[in-house]
Design a protein around this motif. Structure first.
Motif, PDB file in Angstrom:
ATOM      1  N   GLN A   1       4.156   8.615   0.229  1.00 46.45           N
ATOM      2  CA  GLN A   1       4.895   9.627  -0.652  1.00 46.45           C
ATOM      3  C   GLN A   1       4.836  11.052   0.000  1.00 46.45           C
ATOM      4  OE1 GLN A   1       4.643   9.905  -5.114  1.00 46.45           O
ATOM      5  NE2 GLN A   1       3.392  11.805  -4.468  1.00 46.45           N
ATOM      6  N   GLY A   2       6.223  11.271   0.260  1.00 44.90           N
ATOM      7  CA  GLY A   2       6.593  12.722   0.970  1.00 44.90           C
ATOM      8  C   GLY A   2       6.901  13.374  -0.050  1.00 44.90           C
ATOM      9  N   HIS A   3       6.777  14.900   0.304  1.00 41.63           N
ATOM     10  CA  HIS A   3       7.235  15.740  -0.518  1.00 41.63           C
ATOM     11  C   HIS A   3       7.509  16.872   0.132  1.00 41.63           C
ATOM     12  CE1 HIS A   3       3.205  17.367   0.561  1.00 41.63           C
ATOM     13  NE2 HIS A   3       3.386  18.575   0.005  1.00 41.63           N
TER      14      HIS A   3
ATOM     15  N   MET B   1       9.685   8.542  -1.673  1.00 44.06           N
ATOM     16  CA  MET B   1       9.058   7.460  -1.060  1.00 44.06           C
ATOM     17  C   MET B   1       9.698   7.396   0.734  1.00 44.06           C
ATOM     18  SD  MET B   1       9.184   3.432  -1.711  1.00 44.06           S
ATOM     19  CE  MET B   1       7.849   3.584  -3.163  1.00 44.06           C
ATOM     20  N   LEU B   2       8.797   7.349   1.486  1.00 43.37           N
ATOM     21  CA  LEU B   2       9.203   6.873   2.911  1.00 43.37           C
ATOM     22  C   LEU B   2       8.434   5.641   3.550  1.00 43.37           C
ATOM     23  CD1 LEU B   2       8.937  10.345   2.745  1.00 43.37           C
ATOM     24  CD2 LEU B   2      10.180  10.024   4.878  1.00 43.37           C
ATOM     25  N   ALA B   3       9.182   5.080   4.390  1.00 42.44           N
ATOM     26  CA  ALA B   3       8.656   3.762   5.016  1.00 42.44           C
ATOM     27  C   ALA B   3       8.641   4.228   6.783  1.00 42.44           C
ATOM     28  CB  ALA B   3       9.580   2.647   4.804  1.00 42.44           C
ATOM     29  N   PRO B   4       7.829   3.390   7.257  1.00 42.61           N
ATOM     30  CA  PRO B   4       7.801   3.664   9.003  1.00 42.61           C
ATOM     31  C   PRO B   4       9.397   3.087   9.281  1.00 42.61           C
ATOM     32  CG  PRO B   4       5.834   2.362   8.315  1.00 42.61           C
ATOM     33  CD  PRO B   4       6.897   2.413   7.109  1.00 42.61           C
ATOM     34  N   ALA B   5       9.713   4.021  10.574  1.00 48.10           N
ATOM     35  CA  ALA B   5      10.922   3.648  11.160  1.00 48.10           C
ATOM     36  C   ALA B   5      10.792   2.359  11.582  1.00 48.10           C
ATOM     37  CB  ALA B   5      11.067   4.895  12.486  1.00 48.10           C
ATOM     38  N   GLY B   6      11.829   1.606  11.590  1.00 47.08           N
ATOM     39  CA  GLY B   6      12.055   0.191  12.008  1.00 47.08           C
ATOM     40  C   GLY B   6      11.889  -0.655  10.809  1.00 47.08           C
TER      41      GLY B   6
ATOM     42  N   ASN C   1      11.838  12.991  11.228  1.00 42.55           N
ATOM     43  CA  ASN C   1      13.242  12.833  11.194  1.00 42.55           C
ATOM     44  C   ASN C   1      13.435  11.582  12.071  1.00 42.55           C
ATOM     45  OD1 ASN C   1      14.203  14.809   9.287  1.00 42.55           O
ATOM     46  ND2 ASN C   1      14.026  16.183  11.231  1.00 42.55           N
ATOM     47  N   LYS C   2      12.441  11.013  12.714  1.00 43.18           N
ATOM     48  CA  LYS C   2      12.736   9.912  13.432  1.00 43.18           C
ATOM     49  C   LYS C   2      11.554   8.796  13.483  1.00 43.18           C
ATOM     50  CE  LYS C   2      14.460  12.493  17.571  1.00 43.18           C
ATOM     51  NZ  LYS C   2      14.354  12.957  19.075  1.00 43.18           N
ATOM     52  N   ASP C   3      10.508   9.108  13.034  1.00 42.14           N
ATOM     53  CA  ASP C   3       9.291   8.231  12.648  1.00 42.14           C
ATOM     54  C   ASP C   3       9.349   7.592  11.313  1.00 42.14           C
ATOM     55  OD1 ASP C   3       8.701   8.551  15.449  1.00 42.14           O
ATOM     56  OD2 ASP C   3       7.100  10.151  14.825  1.00 42.14           O
ATOM     57  N   PHE C   4      10.211   8.171  10.425  1.00 52.16           N
ATOM     58  CA  PHE C   4      10.091   7.649   8.947  1.00 52.16           C
ATOM     59  C   PHE C   4      11.448   7.220   8.689  1.00 52.16           C
ATOM     60  CE2 PHE C   4       6.439  10.262   9.721  1.00 52.16           C
ATOM     61  CZ  PHE C   4       5.497   9.712   9.046  1.00 52.16           C
ATOM     62  N   VAL C   5      11.476   6.267   7.797  1.00 46.91           N
ATOM     63  CA  VAL C   5      13.039   5.892   6.938  1.00 46.91           C
ATOM     64  C   VAL C   5      12.979   6.480   5.435  1.00 46.91           C
ATOM     65  CG1 VAL C   5      14.310   4.228   6.113  1.00 46.91           C
ATOM     66  CG2 VAL C   5      13.448   3.991   8.033  1.00 46.91           C
ATOM     67  N   PRO C   6      13.740   7.248   4.975  1.00 50.06           N
ATOM     68  CA  PRO C   6      13.723   7.820   3.609  1.00 50.06           C
ATOM     69  C   PRO C   6      14.229   6.856   2.766  1.00 50.06           C
ATOM     70  CG  PRO C   6      14.793   9.435   5.006  1.00 50.06           C
ATOM     71  CD  PRO C   6      14.651   8.281   5.841  1.00 50.06           C
ATOM     72  N   VAL C   7      13.546   6.229   1.613  1.00 53.15           N
ATOM     73  CA  VAL C   7      13.679   5.293   0.898  1.00 53.15           C
ATOM     74  C   VAL C   7      14.541   6.018  -0.537  1.00 53.15           C
ATOM     75  CG1 VAL C   7      13.002   3.448  -0.802  1.00 53.15           C
ATOM     76  CG2 VAL C   7      11.816   4.032   1.557  1.00 53.15           C
ATOM     77  N   THR C   8      13.760   6.911  -1.240  1.00 47.66           N
ATOM     78  CA  THR C   8      14.501   7.662  -2.235  1.00 47.66           C
ATOM     79  C   THR C   8      13.646   8.459  -2.811  1.00 47.66           C
ATOM     80  OG1 THR C   8      15.632   6.879  -4.386  1.00 47.66           O
ATOM     81  CG2 THR C   8      13.407   6.141  -4.188  1.00 47.66           C
TER      82      THR C   8
ATOM     83  N   ARG D   1       0.811  -1.339   0.099  1.00 52.48           N
ATOM     84  CA  ARG D   1      -0.083   0.046   0.074  1.00 52.48           C
ATOM     85  C   ARG D   1       0.822   1.367   0.022  1.00 52.48           C
ATOM     86  NH1 ARG D   1      -2.742   1.906   5.045  1.00 52.48           N
ATOM     87  NH2 ARG D   1      -4.220   3.253   4.478  1.00 52.48           N
ATOM     88  N   PHE D   2       0.550   2.113  -0.979  1.00 53.17           N
ATOM     89  CA  PHE D   2       1.395   3.430  -1.065  1.00 53.17           C
ATOM     90  C   PHE D   2       0.469   4.558  -1.013  1.00 53.17           C
ATOM     91  CE2 PHE D   2       3.671   6.605  -3.904  1.00 53.17           C
ATOM     92  CZ  PHE D   2       4.679   6.697  -2.750  1.00 53.17           C
ATOM     93  N   ILE D   3       0.634   5.211   0.060  1.00 51.99           N
ATOM     94  CA  ILE D   3      -0.374   6.244   0.480  1.00 51.99           C
ATOM     95  C   ILE D   3       0.014   7.456  -0.223  1.00 51.99           C
ATOM     96  CG2 ILE D   3      -1.354   7.661   2.287  1.00 51.99           C
ATOM     97  CD1 ILE D   3      -0.988   5.502   4.211  1.00 51.99           C
ATOM     98  N   VAL D   4      -0.772   8.390  -0.921  1.00 50.42           N
ATOM     99  CA  VAL D   4      -0.476   9.525  -1.362  1.00 50.42           C
ATOM    100  C   VAL D   4      -1.293  10.462  -0.874  1.00 50.42           C
ATOM    101  CG1 VAL D   4      -0.591  10.880  -3.514  1.00 50.42           C
ATOM    102  CG2 VAL D   4       0.050   8.684  -3.714  1.00 50.42           C
ATOM    103  N   PRO D   5      -0.669  11.431  -0.018  1.00 52.51           N
ATOM    104  CA  PRO D   5      -1.515  12.472   0.925  1.00 52.51           C
ATOM    105  C   PRO D   5      -2.437  13.443   0.213  1.00 52.51           C
ATOM    106  CG  PRO D   5       0.529  12.684   1.262  1.00 52.51           C
ATOM    107  CD  PRO D   5       0.598  11.752   0.113  1.00 52.51           C
ATOM    108  N   PHE D   6      -2.793  13.255  -1.065  1.00 50.73           N
ATOM    109  CA  PHE D   6      -3.531  14.176  -2.020  1.00 50.73           C
ATOM    110  C   PHE D   6      -4.766  13.480  -2.829  1.00 50.73           C
ATOM    111  CE2 PHE D   6       0.287  16.647  -1.268  1.00 50.73           C
ATOM    112  CZ  PHE D   6      -0.203  17.683  -0.573  1.00 50.73           C
ATOM    113  N   VAL D   7      -5.624  14.090  -3.059  1.00 52.10           N
ATOM    114  CA  VAL D   7      -6.569  13.639  -3.899  1.00 52.10           C
ATOM    115  C   VAL D   7      -6.130  13.287  -5.463  1.00 52.10           C
ATOM    116  CG1 VAL D   7      -8.501  14.661  -2.780  1.00 52.10           C
ATOM    117  CG2 VAL D   7      -7.497  15.995  -4.781  1.00 52.10           C
ATOM    118  N   PRO D   8      -6.844  12.343  -6.251  1.00 57.45           N
ATOM    119  CA  PRO D   8      -6.443  12.067  -7.475  1.00 57.45           C
ATOM    120  C   PRO D   8      -6.485  13.150  -8.395  1.00 57.45           C
ATOM    121  CG  PRO D   8      -7.976  10.461  -6.615  1.00 57.45           C
ATOM    122  CD  PRO D   8      -7.824  11.457  -5.617  1.00 57.45           C
ATOM    123  N   GLY D   9      -5.348  13.101  -9.325  1.00 61.97           N
ATOM    124  CA  GLY D   9      -5.353  14.211 -10.396  1.00 61.97           C
ATOM    125  C   GLY D   9      -4.419  15.238 -10.278  1.00 61.97           C
ATOM    126  N   GLY D  10      -3.827  15.473  -9.292  1.00 65.98           N
ATOM    127  CA  GLY D  10      -2.769  16.521  -8.958  1.00 65.98           C
ATOM    128  C   GLY D  10      -1.504  15.846  -9.406  1.00 65.98           C
ATOM    129  N   THR D  11      -0.266  16.908  -9.385  1.00 59.64           N
ATOM    130  CA  THR D  11       0.883  16.243  -9.788  1.00 59.64           C
ATOM    131  C   THR D  11       1.552  15.327  -8.770  1.00 59.64           C
ATOM    132  OG1 THR D  11       1.612  18.501 -10.357  1.00 59.64           O
ATOM    133  CG2 THR D  11       3.416  17.008  -9.954  1.00 59.64           C
TER     134      THR D  11
END
Length: 332
Positions: free
Chosen positions: A100-102, A263-268, A121-128, A41-51
């Motif tokens: 998805q972070g931005h 992309m980010l993942a939960p810490a741990g 900076n503590k609750d997430f792991v940057p992926v790329t 599951r890849f969460i995008v924190p915006f409605v469909p249709g935007g960048t």
């Protein structure tokens, strides 16, 4: 990370030939993840249709192919991205819930919300990093200004006449417009929406006068003339929109504003899963379908290591902390 440069369509398409190698490496690591048939599951924190949604869906479509399991986009809009970030931070750190972070959620929210309930900076792991997308500034054709200087002059003479829309508080468009206001003295009132789609609808109808978003959402409208391109936030003019001057060449040297997504993942989350995700994303970004699309929109693809993405986020936080303070950006 080195300063981004806008690559040619040919360069990006040529990179597609290298996509098979990272994909092979991806399949060789941590065979237990992802489990066959289990959806990521890849969460995008915006409605469909935007960048943000366009970018997320382009990459996840290729990730599904590369990983051999469904990577599903789940749009969770609202609250400046905080509810989506909270949900991800609290999810099991097993690689099956990602976000998805931005620029807003990662580099600005920490400075405009007193207690969002999580620590970026503590609750997430940057992926790329996925991509850097040019910020475009547009106006409804009814606005009596053909360029940025005319727009600024008009707004100063009519300080209550212009409203600008955004996809929501701390969205990339909100930040770009506030940065533009800080730099130029432009007078315009912020009207936040629940996504680029609803904001763009009101802009097209003339109920809103100004807007900023990326090339995926606005490029076609500018080319058709249904929206007036005022300026780009890039250092140089864009190959796809050569007629649009930059903010810098419009009388404000040094201005630069781009949107970015990653992309980010939960810490741990296990490091081998994070690495496999990063390699899969790098392969997806080099695939002909994604490379061609991003080249068409003058976007600069990422794919770098988690460590490089973390360093980039830190540099953006430093930059935007200063801009937030000077512009007085707040959670409306």
């Amino acid at each position: 990370m080195t300063e981004p440069h806008y690559l040619t369509r040919r360069t990006l398409l040529a990179a597609g030939a290298a996509a098979a190698l990272p994909a092979t490496v991806v399949h060789a690591q941590n065979a237990a993840w992802p489990s066959k048939g289990r959806t990521v599951r890849f969460i995008v924190p915006f409605v469909p249709g935007g960048t943000s949604d366009i970018v997320g869906r382009a990459v996840t479509h290729e990730l599904t192919r590369i990983l051999g399991t469904t990577v599903m986009v789940d749009n969770k809009a609202g609250g400046g991205g905080i509810p989506a970030m909270l949900e991800t931070a609290r999810a099991p750190a097993d690689g099956y819930t990602l976000i998805q972070g931005h620029v807003g959620s990662l580099a600005v929210n920490p400075f405009i919300y007193n207690n969002p309930g999580y620590d970026v900076n503590k609750d997430f792991v940057p992926v790329t990093l996925f991509v850097k997308v040019p910020s475009l500034f547009v106006a409804h054709p009814s606005v009596p200004a053909n360029n940025l200087q005319e727009l600024v002059e008009y707004s100063k003479k009519n300080p209550t006449e212009l409203n600008y829309a955004s996809a929501g508080n701390a969205s990339a468009g909100h930040l770009a417009m506030e940065y533009l206001k800080l730099t130029t003295g432009l007078k315009a009132t912020h009207i936040p929406y629940r996504g680029t789609g609803p904001a763009l609808n009101d802009l097209m109808a003339g109920r809103i006068q100004l807007f900023s978003a990326g090339t995926p959402a606005l490029g076609t409208h500018i080319k058709k003339g249904t929206l007036r391109g005022i300026a780009t936030g890039t250092k140089a003019r864009l190959p796809s929109l050569p007629q649009m001057p930059t903010v810098a060449e419009s009388g404000y040297p040094g201005f630069e504003s781009v949107q970015w997504y990653g992309m980010l993942a939960p810490a741990g989350t296990p490091p081998d899963v994070v690495k496999r995700l990063q390699l899969a994303c790098a392969a997806a970004l080099k695939s002909p379908a994604v490379a061609e699309r991003f080249a068409h929109e003058d976007a600069v693809p990422g794919g770098e290591t988690p460590e490089q993405f973390a360093a980039f986020i830190a540099s953006e936080q430093k930059r935007w902390k200063d801009i937030v303070a000077k512009a007085g950006i707040r959670a409306d």
